[in-house]
Design a protein around this motif. Structure first.
Motif, PDB file in Angstrom:
ATOM      1  N   VAL A 207       0.644  -1.344  -0.214  1.00 13.80           N
ATOM      2  CA  VAL A 207      -0.187  -0.099   0.444  1.00 13.80           C
ATOM      3  C   VAL A 207       1.388   1.361  -0.250  1.00 13.80           C
ATOM      4  CG1 VAL A 207      -2.201   1.249   1.240  1.00 13.80           C
ATOM      5  CG2 VAL A 207      -2.236  -0.811   1.236  1.00 13.80           C
ATOM      6  N   LEU A 208       1.694   1.624   0.722  1.00 10.18           N
ATOM      7  CA  LEU A 208       3.009   2.385   0.808  1.00 10.18           C
ATOM      8  C   LEU A 208       3.445   2.707  -0.428  1.00 10.18           C
ATOM      9  CD1 LEU A 208       4.898   1.937   4.292  1.00 10.18           C
ATOM     10  CD2 LEU A 208       2.541   3.178   3.708  1.00 10.18           C
ATOM     11  N   ASP A 209       3.667   1.613  -1.366  1.00  9.97           N
ATOM     12  CA  ASP A 209       4.434   1.544  -2.403  1.00  9.97           C
ATOM     13  C   ASP A 209       3.224   2.717  -3.012  1.00  9.97           C
ATOM     14  OD1 ASP A 209       6.801   0.058  -1.450  1.00  9.97           O
ATOM     15  OD2 ASP A 209       6.475  -1.565  -2.186  1.00  9.97           O
ATOM     16  N   MET A 210       2.166   1.624  -3.565  1.00 10.18           N
ATOM     17  CA  MET A 210       1.137   2.461  -4.261  1.00 10.18           C
ATOM     18  C   MET A 210       0.601   3.407  -3.908  1.00 10.18           C
ATOM     19  SD  MET A 210      -2.228   0.818  -4.701  1.00 10.18           S
ATOM     20  CE  MET A 210      -2.978   1.351  -3.438  1.00 10.18           C
ATOM     21  N   LEU A 211       0.909   3.636  -2.360  1.00  4.07           N
ATOM     22  CA  LEU A 211       0.631   5.592  -2.156  1.00  4.07           C
ATOM     23  C   LEU A 211       1.959   6.088  -3.022  1.00  4.07           C
ATOM     24  CD1 LEU A 211      -0.949   5.237   0.805  1.00  4.07           C
ATOM     25  CD2 LEU A 211      -2.081   5.498  -0.937  1.00  4.07           C
TER      26      LEU A 211
END
Length: 142
Positions: free
Chosen positions: A3-7
């Motif tokens: 999720v952090l990578d995507m954000l």
């Protein structure tokens, strides 16, 4: 971490899309950012979204119920003879709302929409038309 990578990828894409001045180097980085964003979004869809069961929001369920009721009322008014009882379409609409509007459907994250498909076109649009802050979809009267 997914999720952090995507954000981060979404924030980076947004920063490139909002830039007011691009060079060939920033456009190359923008292209790489779009590729990374696509990878991160697909990973999010296959790993994270598959792990959760999601349902429609109450307002989405209500909107679907209203659409179904309107379609049922329209269908029953077309099939009813012209001399039939008034209000029959409304009763069919209420029945359709009661049957379908109460149960939220499963909602899935989908990358197969135009919004996600068009992300890859942004760098080329900047090359062709200039920065995206000057584009408008407003109609001009004249």
């Amino acid at each position: 971490a997914i999720v952090l990578d995507m954000l981060f990828s979404l924030a980076e894409f947004h920063a490139f899309a909002k830039m007011r001045l691009h060079t060939e180097r920033t456009l190359e980085l923008f292209d790489q950012s779009v590729i990374k964003l696509g990878e991160d979004m697909r990973k999010f869809e296959t790993v994270v979204c598959a792990a959760y069961e999601t349902k429609e929001l109450p307002r989405e369920t209500a909107a679907r119920g209203r659409r179904d009721a309107a379609a049922a009322a329209k269908a029953s008014s077309k099939t009813a003879p012209s001399g039939g009882r008034k209000g029959k379409g409304k009763a069919a609409a209420r029945n359709a709302t009661q049957k379908q509007g109460a149960n939220p459907r499963q909602a899935k994250f989908q990358l197969s929409t135009f919004k996600y498909h068009s992300f890859g076109d942004y760098p080329n649009a900047v090359r062709a038309f200039g920065t995206l802050d000057v584009l408008s979809t407003q109609h001009v009267s004249g």
